[in-house]
Design a protein around this motif. Structure first.
Motif, PDB file in Angstrom:
ATOM      1  N   LEU A 118       8.907 -31.348 -35.010  1.00 11.76           N
ATOM      2  CA  LEU A 118       7.565 -30.823 -34.956  1.00 11.76           C
ATOM      3  C   LEU A 118       7.404 -29.744 -36.019  1.00 11.76           C
ATOM      4  O   LEU A 118       8.146 -28.763 -36.037  1.00 11.76           O
ATOM      5  CB  LEU A 118       7.286 -30.235 -33.574  1.00 11.76           C
ATOM      6  CG  LEU A 118       5.914 -29.627 -33.381  1.00 11.76           C
ATOM      7  CD1 LEU A 118       4.841 -30.696 -33.485  1.00 11.76           C
ATOM      8  CD2 LEU A 118       5.839 -28.956 -32.036  1.00 11.76           C
ATOM      9  N   VAL A 119       6.455 -29.947 -36.910  1.00 12.59           N
ATOM     10  CA  VAL A 119       6.130 -28.958 -37.931  1.00 12.59           C
ATOM     11  C   VAL A 119       4.710 -28.491 -37.657  1.00 12.59           C
ATOM     12  O   VAL A 119       3.799 -29.294 -37.511  1.00 12.59           O
ATOM     13  CB  VAL A 119       6.249 -29.545 -39.350  1.00 12.59           C
ATOM     14  CG1 VAL A 119       5.827 -28.522 -40.384  1.00 12.59           C
ATOM     15  CG2 VAL A 119       7.667 -30.009 -39.611  1.00 12.59           C
ATOM     16  N   ASP A 120       4.524 -27.193 -37.576  1.00 13.99           N
ATOM     17  CA  ASP A 120       3.255 -26.591 -37.192  1.00 13.99           C
ATOM     18  C   ASP A 120       2.876 -25.567 -38.250  1.00 13.99           C
ATOM     19  O   ASP A 120       3.732 -24.858 -38.770  1.00 13.99           O
ATOM     20  CB  ASP A 120       3.444 -25.922 -35.834  1.00 13.99           C
ATOM     21  CG  ASP A 120       2.194 -25.261 -35.313  1.00 13.99           C
ATOM     22  OD1 ASP A 120       1.249 -25.073 -36.076  1.00 13.99           O
ATOM     23  OD2 ASP A 120       2.172 -24.924 -34.130  1.00 13.99           O
ATOM     24  N   GLN A 121       1.582 -25.482 -38.587  1.00 13.51           N
ATOM     25  CA  GLN A 121       1.121 -24.496 -39.550  1.00 13.51           C
ATOM     26  C   GLN A 121      -0.140 -23.844 -38.999  1.00 13.51           C
ATOM     27  O   GLN A 121      -1.089 -24.527 -38.622  1.00 13.51           O
ATOM     28  CB  GLN A 121       0.828 -25.141 -40.896  1.00 13.51           C
ATOM     29  CG  GLN A 121       0.537 -24.137 -41.982  1.00 13.51           C
ATOM     30  CD  GLN A 121       0.374 -24.804 -43.332  1.00 13.51           C
ATOM     31  OE1 GLN A 121      -0.319 -25.783 -43.448  1.00 13.51           O
ATOM     32  NE2 GLN A 121       1.038 -24.262 -44.327  1.00 13.51           N
ATOM     33  N   LYS A 122      -0.127 -22.515 -38.949  1.00 11.06           N
ATOM     34  CA  LYS A 122      -1.273 -21.754 -38.442  1.00 11.06           C
ATOM     35  C   LYS A 122      -1.752 -20.780 -39.498  1.00 11.06           C
ATOM     36  O   LYS A 122      -0.954 -20.194 -40.219  1.00 11.06           O
ATOM     37  CB  LYS A 122      -0.885 -20.973 -37.193  1.00 11.06           C
ATOM     38  CG  LYS A 122      -0.634 -21.822 -35.995  1.00 11.06           C
ATOM     39  CD  LYS A 122      -0.401 -20.967 -34.781  1.00 11.06           C
ATOM     40  CE  LYS A 122      -0.173 -21.826 -33.563  1.00 11.06           C
ATOM     41  NZ  LYS A 122      -0.003 -21.039 -32.370  1.00 11.06           N
ATOM     42  N   ARG A 123      -3.077 -20.600 -39.546  1.00 17.19           N
ATOM     43  CA  ARG A 123      -3.681 -19.599 -40.427  1.00 17.19           C
ATOM     44  C   ARG A 123      -4.295 -18.513 -39.569  1.00 17.19           C
ATOM     45  O   ARG A 123      -4.955 -18.796 -38.575  1.00 17.19           O
ATOM     46  CB  ARG A 123      -4.776 -20.220 -41.282  1.00 17.19           C
ATOM     47  CG  ARG A 123      -4.266 -21.089 -42.370  1.00 17.19           C
ATOM     48  CD  ARG A 123      -5.399 -21.536 -43.234  1.00 17.19           C
ATOM     49  NE  ARG A 123      -4.896 -22.354 -44.324  1.00 17.19           N
ATOM     50  CZ  ARG A 123      -5.653 -22.936 -45.199  1.00 17.19           C
ATOM     51  NH1 ARG A 123      -6.960 -22.808 -45.139  1.00 17.19           N
ATOM     52  NH2 ARG A 123      -5.128 -23.659 -46.162  1.00 17.19           N
ATOM     53  N   LYS A 124      -4.072 -17.279 -39.986  1.00 14.57           N
ATOM     54  CA  LYS A 124      -4.577 -16.146 -39.226  1.00 14.57           C
ATOM     55  C   LYS A 124      -5.274 -15.183 -40.177  1.00 14.57           C
ATOM     56  O   LYS A 124      -4.765 -14.900 -41.255  1.00 14.57           O
ATOM     57  CB  LYS A 124      -3.418 -15.441 -38.523  1.00 14.57           C
ATOM     58  CG  LYS A 124      -3.836 -14.292 -37.654  1.00 14.57           C
ATOM     59  CD  LYS A 124      -2.652 -13.644 -36.988  1.00 14.57           C
ATOM     60  CE  LYS A 124      -3.083 -12.420 -36.227  1.00 14.57           C
ATOM     61  NZ  LYS A 124      -1.956 -11.693 -35.693  1.00 14.57           N
ATOM     62  N   VAL A 125      -6.445 -14.690 -39.779  1.00 14.58           N
ATOM     63  CA  VAL A 125      -7.191 -13.704 -40.564  1.00 14.58           C
ATOM     64  C   VAL A 125      -6.785 -12.328 -40.073  1.00 14.58           C
ATOM     65  O   VAL A 125      -6.920 -12.002 -38.895  1.00 14.58           O
ATOM     66  CB  VAL A 125      -8.712 -13.908 -40.398  1.00 14.58           C
ATOM     67  CG1 VAL A 125      -9.481 -12.845 -41.149  1.00 14.58           C
ATOM     68  CG2 VAL A 125      -9.123 -15.289 -40.858  1.00 14.58           C
ATOM     69  N   SER A 126      -6.254 -11.505 -40.983  1.00 11.07           N
ATOM     70  CA  SER A 126      -5.790 -10.188 -40.566  1.00 11.07           C
ATOM     71  C   SER A 126      -6.807  -9.083 -40.862  1.00 11.07           C
ATOM     72  O   SER A 126      -6.882  -8.110 -40.142  1.00 11.07           O
ATOM     73  CB  SER A 126      -4.452  -9.855 -41.230  1.00 11.07           C
ATOM     74  OG  SER A 126      -4.588  -9.841 -42.621  1.00 11.07           O
ATOM     75  N   ARG A 179       5.933 -23.314 -38.967  1.00 12.59           N
ATOM     76  CA  ARG A 179       7.040 -23.356 -38.012  1.00 12.59           C
ATOM     77  C   ARG A 179       7.654 -24.747 -37.993  1.00 12.59           C
ATOM     78  O   ARG A 179       6.961 -25.746 -38.128  1.00 12.59           O
ATOM     79  CB  ARG A 179       6.548 -23.011 -36.606  1.00 12.59           C
ATOM     80  CG  ARG A 179       5.964 -21.637 -36.516  1.00 12.59           C
ATOM     81  CD  ARG A 179       5.583 -21.254 -35.134  1.00 12.59           C
ATOM     82  NE  ARG A 179       4.692 -22.242 -34.514  1.00 12.59           N
ATOM     83  CZ  ARG A 179       4.374 -22.240 -33.224  1.00 12.59           C
ATOM     84  NH1 ARG A 179       4.854 -21.313 -32.436  1.00 12.59           N
ATOM     85  NH2 ARG A 179       3.576 -23.148 -32.730  1.00 12.59           N
ATOM     86  N   PHE A 180       8.957 -24.786 -37.817  1.00 10.04           N
ATOM     87  CA  PHE A 180       9.704 -26.035 -37.724  1.00 10.04           C
ATOM     88  C   PHE A 180      10.444 -26.025 -36.399  1.00 10.04           C
ATOM     89  O   PHE A 180      11.311 -25.190 -36.181  1.00 10.04           O
ATOM     90  CB  PHE A 180      10.680 -26.135 -38.903  1.00 10.04           C
ATOM     91  CG  PHE A 180      11.519 -27.370 -38.889  1.00 10.04           C
ATOM     92  CD1 PHE A 180      10.962 -28.592 -39.172  1.00 10.04           C
ATOM     93  CD2 PHE A 180      12.858 -27.298 -38.602  1.00 10.04           C
ATOM     94  CE1 PHE A 180      11.729 -29.732 -39.175  1.00 10.04           C
ATOM     95  CE2 PHE A 180      13.646 -28.425 -38.597  1.00 10.04           C
ATOM     96  CZ  PHE A 180      13.073 -29.646 -38.886  1.00 10.04           C
ATOM     97  N   CYS A 181      10.070 -26.906 -35.492  1.00  4.63           N
ATOM     98  CA  CYS A 181      10.632 -26.941 -34.130  1.00  4.63           C
ATOM     99  C   CYS A 181      10.479 -25.586 -33.437  1.00  4.63           C
ATOM    100  O   CYS A 181      11.433 -25.037 -32.870  1.00  4.63           O
ATOM    101  CB  CYS A 181      12.079 -27.391 -34.143  1.00  4.63           C
ATOM    102  SG  CYS A 181      12.284 -29.103 -34.601  1.00  4.63           S
ATOM    103  N   TYR A 182       9.282 -24.998 -33.539  1.00  3.85           N
ATOM    104  CA  TYR A 182       8.908 -23.722 -32.920  1.00  3.85           C
ATOM    105  C   TYR A 182       9.636 -22.506 -33.503  1.00  3.85           C
ATOM    106  O   TYR A 182       9.577 -21.430 -32.945  1.00  3.85           O
ATOM    107  CB  TYR A 182       9.102 -23.764 -31.402  1.00  3.85           C
ATOM    108  CG  TYR A 182       8.290 -24.839 -30.746  1.00  3.85           C
ATOM    109  CD1 TYR A 182       6.919 -24.694 -30.608  1.00  3.85           C
ATOM    110  CD2 TYR A 182       8.887 -25.992 -30.276  1.00  3.85           C
ATOM    111  CE1 TYR A 182       6.160 -25.680 -30.021  1.00  3.85           C
ATOM    112  CE2 TYR A 182       8.139 -26.990 -29.686  1.00  3.85           C
ATOM    113  CZ  TYR A 182       6.778 -26.830 -29.556  1.00  3.85           C
ATOM    114  OH  TYR A 182       6.046 -27.810 -28.968  1.00  3.85           O
ATOM    115  N   VAL A 183      10.334 -22.664 -34.615  1.00  2.00           N
ATOM    116  CA  VAL A 183      11.014 -21.549 -35.261  1.00  2.00           C
ATOM    117  C   VAL A 183      10.301 -21.266 -36.584  1.00  2.00           C
ATOM    118  O   VAL A 183      10.223 -22.141 -37.445  1.00  2.00           O
ATOM    119  CB  VAL A 183      12.505 -21.877 -35.535  1.00  2.00           C
ATOM    120  CG1 VAL A 183      13.168 -20.735 -36.267  1.00  2.00           C
ATOM    121  CG2 VAL A 183      13.212 -22.197 -34.238  1.00  2.00           C
ATOM    122  N   PRO A 184       9.729 -20.058 -36.772  1.00  2.00           N
ATOM    123  CA  PRO A 184       9.053 -19.757 -38.040  1.00  2.00           C
ATOM    124  C   PRO A 184      10.050 -19.701 -39.195  1.00  2.00           C
ATOM    125  O   PRO A 184      11.079 -19.049 -39.107  1.00  2.00           O
ATOM    126  CB  PRO A 184       8.403 -18.403 -37.802  1.00  2.00           C
ATOM    127  CG  PRO A 184       8.977 -17.866 -36.558  1.00  2.00           C
ATOM    128  CD  PRO A 184       9.647 -18.959 -35.828  1.00  2.00           C
TER     129      PRO A 184
END
Length: 68
Positions: A7-15, A41-46
């Motif tokens: 699982l590869v996950d990518q999130k964008r956050k406005v700071s 993140r790759f397998c829930y690990v950033p």
């Protein structure tokens, strides 16, 4: 036969966000300059984090221009 599923996950956050002059070309909403942070993140690990600045629409959230 062996299959691996990761699982590869990518999130964008406005700071941080400040108003900017101009309007969105897609919806006509106002524009703002935002400091963005992308976390992959790759397998829930950033494992990758990148900070960048972008001009985004305040109404539809579209990225109008990015400065990487």
């Amino acid at each position: 036969m062996v299959f691996f599923c990761f699982l590869v996950d990518q999130k964008r956050k406005v700071s941080n966000k400040k108003p900017a002059a101009g309007i969105c070309s897609r919806c006509g909403g106002g524009a703002s300059v935002a400091d963005m942070k992308t976390l992959t993140r790759f397998c829930y690990v950033p494992f990758y984090c990148k900070s960048w600045r972008a001009i985004i629409c305040t109404f539809c959230g579209a990225t109008l221009k990015s400065y990487r």
